[in-house]
Design a protein around this motif. Structure first.
Motif, PDB file in Angstrom:
ATOM      1  N   VAL A  32       0.856  -1.188   0.000  1.00 45.90           N
ATOM      2  CA  VAL A  32       0.000   0.000   0.000  1.00 45.90           C
ATOM      3  C   VAL A  32       0.889   1.233   0.000  1.00 45.90           C
ATOM      4  O   VAL A  32       2.016   1.207   0.496  1.00 45.90           O
ATOM      5  CB  VAL A  32      -0.979   0.026   1.197  1.00 45.90           C
ATOM      6  CG1 VAL A  32      -2.010  -1.077   1.090  1.00 45.90           C
ATOM      7  CG2 VAL A  32      -0.243  -0.058   2.524  1.00 45.90           C
ATOM      8  N   ARG A  33       0.371   2.297  -0.582  1.00 45.45           N
ATOM      9  CA  ARG A  33       1.131   3.541  -0.699  1.00 45.45           C
ATOM     10  C   ARG A  33       0.291   4.686  -0.143  1.00 45.45           C
ATOM     11  O   ARG A  33      -0.931   4.697  -0.275  1.00 45.45           O
ATOM     12  CB  ARG A  33       1.466   3.781  -2.167  1.00 45.45           C
ATOM     13  CG  ARG A  33       2.223   5.053  -2.424  1.00 45.45           C
ATOM     14  CD  ARG A  33       2.721   5.207  -3.841  1.00 45.45           C
ATOM     15  NE  ARG A  33       1.724   4.868  -4.820  1.00 45.45           N
ATOM     16  CZ  ARG A  33       2.008   4.414  -6.042  1.00 45.45           C
ATOM     17  NH1 ARG A  33       3.244   4.242  -6.427  1.00 45.45           N
ATOM     18  NH2 ARG A  33       1.039   4.143  -6.881  1.00 45.45           N
ATOM     19  N   GLU A  34       0.970   5.647   0.449  1.00 44.90           N
ATOM     20  CA  GLU A  34       0.255   6.815   0.973  1.00 44.90           C
ATOM     21  C   GLU A  34      -0.445   7.534  -0.172  1.00 44.90           C
ATOM     22  O   GLU A  34      -0.043   7.446  -1.327  1.00 44.90           O
ATOM     23  CB  GLU A  34       1.204   7.719   1.753  1.00 44.90           C
ATOM     24  CG  GLU A  34       1.816   8.847   1.024  1.00 44.90           C
ATOM     25  CD  GLU A  34       2.776   9.651   1.886  1.00 44.90           C
ATOM     26  OE1 GLU A  34       2.313  10.509   2.673  1.00 44.90           O
ATOM     27  OE2 GLU A  34       3.988   9.441   1.748  1.00 44.90           O
ATOM     28  N   LEU A  35      -1.511   8.220   0.163  1.00 43.48           N
ATOM     29  CA  LEU A  35      -2.312   8.915  -0.837  1.00 43.48           C
ATOM     30  C   LEU A  35      -1.660  10.220  -1.274  1.00 43.48           C
ATOM     31  O   LEU A  35      -1.010  10.900  -0.478  1.00 43.48           O
ATOM     32  CB  LEU A  35      -3.696   9.249  -0.264  1.00 43.48           C
ATOM     33  CG  LEU A  35      -4.569   8.099   0.191  1.00 43.48           C
ATOM     34  CD1 LEU A  35      -5.848   8.638   0.803  1.00 43.48           C
ATOM     35  CD2 LEU A  35      -4.871   7.148  -0.946  1.00 43.48           C
ATOM     36  N   PHE A  92      -4.781  -3.343   7.248  1.00 40.14           N
ATOM     37  CA  PHE A  92      -4.679  -2.342   6.191  1.00 40.14           C
ATOM     38  C   PHE A  92      -5.016  -0.962   6.741  1.00 40.14           C
ATOM     39  O   PHE A  92      -4.333   0.023   6.444  1.00 40.14           O
ATOM     40  CB  PHE A  92      -5.598  -2.688   5.019  1.00 40.14           C
ATOM     41  CG  PHE A  92      -5.126  -3.858   4.230  1.00 40.14           C
ATOM     42  CD1 PHE A  92      -4.092  -3.721   3.316  1.00 40.14           C
ATOM     43  CD2 PHE A  92      -5.687  -5.105   4.412  1.00 40.14           C
ATOM     44  CE1 PHE A  92      -3.639  -4.812   2.591  1.00 40.14           C
ATOM     45  CE2 PHE A  92      -5.242  -6.202   3.703  1.00 40.14           C
ATOM     46  CZ  PHE A  92      -4.209  -6.053   2.780  1.00 40.14           C
ATOM     47  N   MET A  93      -6.065  -0.875   7.535  1.00 40.96           N
ATOM     48  CA  MET A  93      -6.468   0.413   8.093  1.00 40.96           C
ATOM     49  C   MET A  93      -5.371   0.984   8.998  1.00 40.96           C
ATOM     50  O   MET A  93      -5.107   2.179   8.968  1.00 40.96           O
ATOM     51  CB  MET A  93      -7.791   0.294   8.846  1.00 40.96           C
ATOM     52  CG  MET A  93      -8.982   0.014   7.947  1.00 40.96           C
ATOM     53  SD  MET A  93      -9.199   1.219   6.618  1.00 40.96           S
ATOM     54  CE  MET A  93      -9.650   2.674   7.552  1.00 40.96           C
ATOM     55  N   THR A  97      -3.647   4.355   8.003  1.00 43.14           N
ATOM     56  CA  THR A  97      -3.785   5.447   8.961  1.00 43.14           C
ATOM     57  C   THR A  97      -2.409   6.033   9.262  1.00 43.14           C
ATOM     58  O   THR A  97      -2.234   7.253   9.274  1.00 43.14           O
ATOM     59  CB  THR A  97      -4.456   4.951  10.256  1.00 43.14           C
ATOM     60  OG1 THR A  97      -5.765   4.491   9.933  1.00 43.14           O
ATOM     61  CG2 THR A  97      -4.547   6.047  11.298  1.00 43.14           C
ATOM     62  N   ASP A  98      -1.415   5.166   9.449  1.00 43.40           N
ATOM     63  CA  ASP A  98      -0.055   5.633   9.718  1.00 43.40           C
ATOM     64  C   ASP A  98       0.533   6.347   8.503  1.00 43.40           C
ATOM     65  O   ASP A  98       1.103   7.435   8.631  1.00 43.40           O
ATOM     66  CB  ASP A  98       0.852   4.463  10.108  1.00 43.40           C
ATOM     67  CG  ASP A  98       0.482   3.843  11.441  1.00 43.40           C
ATOM     68  OD1 ASP A  98      -0.292   4.466  12.211  1.00 43.40           O
ATOM     69  OD2 ASP A  98       0.942   2.721  11.715  1.00 43.40           O
ATOM     70  N   ALA A 101      -1.510   9.706   7.814  1.00 45.54           N
ATOM     71  CA  ALA A 101      -1.775  10.565   8.957  1.00 45.54           C
ATOM     72  C   ALA A 101      -3.275  10.787   9.145  1.00 45.54           C
ATOM     73  O   ALA A 101      -3.734  11.889   9.409  1.00 45.54           O
ATOM     74  CB  ALA A 101      -1.035  11.895   8.823  1.00 45.54           C
ATOM     75  N   LEU A 102      -4.044   9.706   8.975  1.00 47.63           N
ATOM     76  CA  LEU A 102      -5.487   9.762   9.202  1.00 47.63           C
ATOM     77  C   LEU A 102      -5.764   9.432  10.658  1.00 47.63           C
ATOM     78  O   LEU A 102      -5.227   8.468  11.187  1.00 47.63           O
ATOM     79  CB  LEU A 102      -6.216   8.722   8.339  1.00 47.63           C
ATOM     80  CG  LEU A 102      -6.274   8.961   6.848  1.00 47.63           C
ATOM     81  CD1 LEU A 102      -6.824   7.729   6.148  1.00 47.63           C
ATOM     82  CD2 LEU A 102      -7.143  10.156   6.543  1.00 47.63           C
ATOM     83  N   SER A 103      -6.589  10.192  11.270  1.00 49.08           N
ATOM     84  CA  SER A 103      -6.986   9.903  12.639  1.00 49.08           C
ATOM     85  C   SER A 103      -8.362   9.262  12.639  1.00 49.08           C
ATOM     86  O   SER A 103      -9.079   9.292  11.631  1.00 49.08           O
ATOM     87  CB  SER A 103      -7.029  11.200  13.465  1.00 49.08           C
ATOM     88  OG  SER A 103      -8.091  12.018  13.001  1.00 49.08           O
ATOM     89  N   ALA A 104      -8.744   8.695  13.751  1.00 48.07           N
ATOM     90  CA  ALA A 104     -10.100   8.151  13.878  1.00 48.07           C
ATOM     91  C   ALA A 104     -11.114   9.260  13.635  1.00 48.07           C
ATOM     92  O   ALA A 104     -12.167   9.029  13.040  1.00 48.07           O
ATOM     93  CB  ALA A 104     -10.282   7.536  15.264  1.00 48.07           C
ATOM     94  N   GLN A 105     -10.789  10.469  14.054  1.00 43.98           N
ATOM     95  CA  GLN A 105     -11.686  11.608  13.833  1.00 43.98           C
ATOM     96  C   GLN A 105     -11.840  11.893  12.344  1.00 43.98           C
ATOM     97  O   GLN A 105     -12.934  12.212  11.883  1.00 43.98           O
ATOM     98  CB  GLN A 105     -11.160  12.850  14.557  1.00 43.98           C
ATOM     99  CG  GLN A 105     -12.117  14.023  14.487  1.00 43.98           C
ATOM    100  CD  GLN A 105     -13.445  13.731  15.191  1.00 43.98           C
ATOM    101  OE1 GLN A 105     -13.468  13.229  16.299  1.00 43.98           O
ATOM    102  NE2 GLN A 105     -14.535  14.042  14.536  1.00 43.98           N
ATOM    103  N   ASP A 106     -10.755  11.746  11.557  1.00 48.83           N
ATOM    104  CA  ASP A 106     -10.842  11.955  10.104  1.00 48.83           C
ATOM    105  C   ASP A 106     -11.827  10.984   9.490  1.00 48.83           C
ATOM    106  O   ASP A 106     -12.629  11.347   8.627  1.00 48.83           O
ATOM    107  CB  ASP A 106      -9.475  11.779   9.443  1.00 48.83           C
ATOM    108  CG  ASP A 106      -8.496  12.876   9.786  1.00 48.83           C
ATOM    109  OD1 ASP A 106      -8.944  14.020  10.026  1.00 48.83           O
ATOM    110  OD2 ASP A 106      -7.285  12.593   9.807  1.00 48.83           O
TER     111      ASP A 106
END
Length: 113
Positions: A32-35, A92-93, A97-98, A101-106
């Motif tokens: 997987v690759r960062e967006l 995967f999540m 997320t790492d 830099a996605l948070s649960a809030q995102d």
């Protein structure tokens, strides 16, 4: 060193980070690759009015790549991904997320919008 042109800027912009994620119980991995910024915008657009599980599928579609760096999935694969066991998605999540830099809030905000 100062950046004096957009060519200089793009030449030094960091590469997108990647990670190998093991598919639970298989011993097989998926890269997987960062967006990119554009992919993040598209992900947020697609995530509106979707469940957390559907958001996981959208994120995997946007991030999973093959050995050449080409997308592993397309939007045509969303129904097939949604039919998988929910247990496939947590590793995967976590990785995504790492990387992004996605948070649960995102994720919660994407669900609400």
């Amino acid at each position: 060193m100062s950046i004096n042109s957009k060519l200089d800027f793009f030449a030094v912009a960091p590469r997108l980070r990647e990670a190998e994620v093991e598919i639970p119980g298989t011993g097989k991995t998926v890269r997987v690759r960062e967006l990119t910024v554009g992919q993040r915008i598209e992900f947020e657009r697609r995530a509106k009015a979707r469940t957390e599980a559907e958001i996981a599928s959208c994120l995997l579609i946007a991030s999973a790549i093959d050995e050449s760096g080409a997308p592993l999935f397309t939007q045509d694969d969303e129904a097939a991904l949604n039919a998988l066991s929910l247990n496939v998605f947590p590793p995967f999540m976590k990785a995504l997320t790492d990387l992004n830099a996605l948070s649960a809030q995102d994720v919660e905000d994407a669900e609400k919008n």
